[in-house]
Every structure is written in C-alpha cells, then in structure tokens.
Design a protein around this motif. Sequence first.
Motif, PDB file in Angstrom:
ATOM      1  N   ALA A  44      25.809  11.906  28.500  1.00 12.68           N
ATOM      2  CA  ALA A  44      26.301  11.637  29.867  1.00 12.68           C
ATOM      3  C   ALA A  44      27.121  12.827  30.359  1.00 12.68           C
ATOM      4  CB  ALA A  44      27.159  10.381  29.850  1.00 12.68           C
ATOM      5  N   GLY A  45      26.862  13.220  31.580  1.00 14.36           N
ATOM      6  CA  GLY A  45      27.638  14.301  32.190  1.00 14.36           C
ATOM      7  C   GLY A  45      27.096  15.700  31.943  1.00 14.36           C
ATOM      8  N   THR A  46      25.980  15.818  31.200  1.00 12.85           N
ATOM      9  CA  THR A  46      25.419  17.160  30.922  1.00 12.85           C
ATOM     10  C   THR A  46      24.978  17.826  32.239  1.00 12.85           C
ATOM     11  OG1 THR A  46      24.629  16.438  28.764  1.00 12.85           O
ATOM     12  CG2 THR A  46      23.608  18.423  29.672  1.00 12.85           C
ATOM     13  N   PRO A  47      25.463  19.052  32.485  1.00 11.49           N
ATOM     14  CA  PRO A  47      25.021  19.751  33.699  1.00 11.49           C
ATOM     15  C   PRO A  47      23.577  20.246  33.565  1.00 11.49           C
ATOM     16  CG  PRO A  47      26.587  21.100  32.469  1.00 11.49           C
ATOM     17  CD  PRO A  47      26.468  19.808  31.718  1.00 11.49           C
ATOM     18  N   VAL A  48      22.777  19.936  34.566  1.00 13.21           N
ATOM     19  CA  VAL A  48      21.360  20.335  34.552  1.00 13.21           C
ATOM     20  C   VAL A  48      21.051  21.080  35.848  1.00 13.21           C
ATOM     21  CG1 VAL A  48      18.972  19.489  34.477  1.00 13.21           C
ATOM     22  CG2 VAL A  48      20.744  18.302  33.164  1.00 13.21           C
ATOM     23  N   VAL A  49      20.338  22.183  35.727  1.00 10.33           N
ATOM     24  CA  VAL A  49      19.875  22.921  36.911  1.00 10.33           C
ATOM     25  C   VAL A  49      18.366  23.051  36.795  1.00 10.33           C
ATOM     26  CG1 VAL A  49      19.943  25.138  38.133  1.00 10.33           C
ATOM     27  CG2 VAL A  49      22.049  24.173  37.202  1.00 10.33           C
ATOM     28  N   ARG A  50      17.675  22.796  37.900  1.00  5.68           N
ATOM     29  CA  ARG A  50      16.203  22.924  37.920  1.00  5.68           C
ATOM     30  C   ARG A  50      15.836  24.233  38.617  1.00  5.68           C
ATOM     31  NH1 ARG A  50      12.351  18.302  40.701  1.00  5.68           N
ATOM     32  NH2 ARG A  50      10.401  19.510  40.760  1.00  5.68           N
ATOM     33  N   VAL A  51      14.938  24.970  37.988  1.00 11.61           N
ATOM     34  CA  VAL A  51      14.518  26.267  38.551  1.00 11.61           C
ATOM     35  C   VAL A  51      12.999  26.337  38.558  1.00 11.61           C
ATOM     36  CG1 VAL A  51      14.603  28.779  38.277  1.00 11.61           C
ATOM     37  CG2 VAL A  51      16.531  27.408  37.548  1.00 11.61           C
ATOM     38  N   MET A  52      12.417  26.831  39.612  1.00 10.17           N
ATOM     39  CA  MET A  52      10.987  27.139  39.615  1.00 10.17           C
ATOM     40  C   MET A  52      10.848  28.650  39.766  1.00 10.17           C
ATOM     41  SD  MET A  52       7.812  26.679  39.354  1.00 10.17           S
ATOM     42  CE  MET A  52       8.167  25.094  38.621  1.00 10.17           C
ATOM     43  N   PRO A  53      10.620  29.362  38.662  1.00 12.00           N
ATOM     44  CA  PRO A  53      10.400  30.809  38.742  1.00 12.00           C
ATOM     45  C   PRO A  53       8.911  31.102  38.963  1.00 12.00           C
ATOM     46  CG  PRO A  53      10.592  30.114  36.441  1.00 12.00           C
ATOM     47  CD  PRO A  53      10.549  28.852  37.279  1.00 12.00           C
ATOM     48  N   ASN A  54       8.523  32.357  38.897  1.00 11.11           N
ATOM     49  CA  ASN A  54       7.087  32.689  38.866  1.00 11.11           C
ATOM     50  C   ASN A  54       6.863  33.920  37.985  1.00 11.11           C
ATOM     51  OD1 ASN A  54       7.835  34.773  40.586  1.00 11.11           O
ATOM     52  ND2 ASN A  54       6.786  33.959  42.380  1.00 11.11           N
ATOM     53  N   THR A  55       5.608  34.193  37.640  1.00  9.10           N
ATOM     54  CA  THR A  55       5.371  35.240  36.627  1.00  9.10           C
ATOM     55  C   THR A  55       5.782  36.653  37.070  1.00  9.10           C
ATOM     56  OG1 THR A  55       3.044  35.405  37.273  1.00  9.10           O
ATOM     57  CG2 THR A  55       3.552  34.033  35.345  1.00  9.10           C
TER      58      THR A  55
END
Length: 269
Positions: A109-120
């Motif tokens: 609980a409380g874990t910081p998460v960031v979502r990223v969509m990179p590219n090649t």
Amino acid sequence: MTQTVAVLGTGKIGEALLSGMIRAGWRSADLLVTTRRSDRAEELRNRYGVEPVTNAEAAKRADTLILAVKPQDMGKLLDELAPHTASDRLVVSAAAGITTAFIEERLAAGTPVVRVMPNTPVLVDEGMSVISAGSHATPAHVAHTEEIFGGVGKTLRVPESQQDAATALSGSGPAYFYFLVEAMTDAGILLGLPRAQAHDLIVQAAIGAAVMLRDSGEHPVKLREAVTSPAGTTISAIRELENHGVRAALIAALEAARDRSRALASGNG
Ligand SMILES: NC(=O)C1=CN([C@@H]2O[C@H](COP(=O)(O)OP(=O)(O)OC[C@H]3O[C@@H](n4cnc5c(N)ncnc54)[C@H](O)[C@@H]3O)[C@@H](O)[C@H]2O)C=CC1
Ligand SMILES: O=C(O)[C@@H]1CCC=N1
C-alpha cells in the motif's frame, strides 16, 4: 544521493533504455538488470558492464524499478516482486495498457507508481516518452522519471486517461514510418531503381521532412503545399493516396492500436 535503477525484463525496449541511460552518464555500477534467460543476462553484463540480478534482489537493492516486461507477463512479475518491494521504492512501468492502479493493487500500500510509454528511438536519443503519475507518485517521483527518460529524448506529461492514445501515436508510431519506408522502397523498385538506392532516397526524404516538421514551425499542410506544384508530380501521387483511403486507413489503424492498448489493461492479453 546515489540512486540505483533496475530494469526488470531487459528485452528490446529495456535494453534501448539501458543503453541510453549509459550514454546519458549513468554509471553501470548504479544499474541492475533482470532477464528470464541467463545467456541474455551475460550478454547484457558483457555489453554494458551492468549487474544481472534476480527480480527479488532488484526489488531489495534498487531505488527505482523500471518494469519492461510484456503486459501479459506483468501480473506474474508483480506477484514475484510484491513480497520484496518496500513502499518507498519508485515503480515505473513501460508496459502498454497496464494501468498504475493494476500495479498499485498488487504491491505494498502506498507504493509510488509512474506509467511511461517510451518508443524505440530512445536508442538514438530521439525517444518520445509519455508520462503519467499513479495515485501515490509525488511530483518528485515524476521529475525523477523525467530525468531518466529525458536523457534519451523528449518527455511529455499526460493524464493517465490519454496513455492508450499516446501509445497508439508515439509508442507504436515509429513502426508506421518504417512500414511506409518499406512500401515506398518497393515502389522505387517498381519504378526501376536499385533497392539500395531507393532505400537511401526515401530515408533521406524522411529525415529531411522530419527535421522540417520539427524545426520550421510550419503546419504540415503548408509544408506539403510547398512540395505540390500545379499540375505537377506530387498532386498526382496525393490523388492516389486519397483514392486509396490512406488518411482513413491511418485513422482506423491508430484507433485499433488505442483499442488494443485498452484491451491489454487486464494483463491477460
Ligand atoms: N518495443 C517497443 O517499441 C515498446 C515496448 N513497450 C513495452 O515494453 C514492454 C516490453 O516490450 P519489448 O521490449 O518489445 O518486449 P521483449 O519481449 O523484447 O522484452 C520483454 C523481456 O522481458 C523478459 N521477461 C519476461 N518476464 C520476465 C520476468 N518475470 N523476469 C525477468 N524478465 C522477464 C523477456 O524475457 C523479454 O526479454 C511491453 O510491455 C511493451 O508494451 C513500450 C514502448 C515501446
Ligand atoms: O506493440 C506494442 O505493443 C508495443 C507498445 C508500443 C510499441 N510497441
């Protein structure tokens, strides 16, 4: 403070990012990698001087965990990480479709998460990485993620609701251009040019067009008009593109990519 970053699932995008981080000045000693196969782990150690570890060890030792496995493998990876991941670790996911909520539910609980969509194109420091914060990620977590991905190209923050669209545009985007180059090279063959020459001509046209798009400040319509002479060659080609519904095909294609990203959100594929 030295930050240790681990790339978990170092396949195509994981390795592209890893190589870019090293070019951007990260020390190999501060980077860990995980792989499924031991021969792949050795390859990465020899190529980049980074230490291959298990997922559990990465969770214990790294401050930032970058998850770069396929969306279908994410549930299993998170189950493996959960017992070892303290809630002060930053978890960054590069997987298409997988939401920050999906990850948050499976970790402490409380874990910081960031979502990223990179590219090649991160491979050549021309990446486009689209970033969204999960519910426990602070501005400092987002800034740290921008620092990592900003070393290998541009970054843009978007609300997470726009991530599936961004995946369709910039995540998959390079593939559409490669597809066009491949098709136009074939057209060059049809017109009688040797393949290597056709390839070079169309690649340089693509590079020139891309630089003008980026640097001229002009709208793409204006740039196209400047190429399109009255009763000339370009308009003959454009008429065929319109006759064959290329514009509609592109809209449908990107919509399909967006829908596929949404469908991957379940982690089941
Ligand atoms: N290839 C691309 O252009 C982009 C890919 N992505 C995302 O990146 C992720 C990876 O994609 P690719 O690099 O193309 O696939 P990939 O198949 O080349 O890489 C995934 C790697 O993860 C490894 N792996 C799987 N489960 C593992 C586990 N439990 N522990 C350690 N390693 C494990 C696999 O052996 C493989 O090497 C996907 O979620 C994709 O949506 C995001 C942006 C662009
Ligand atoms: O094709 C895919 O699913 C991944 C995500 C974006 C680019 N490649």
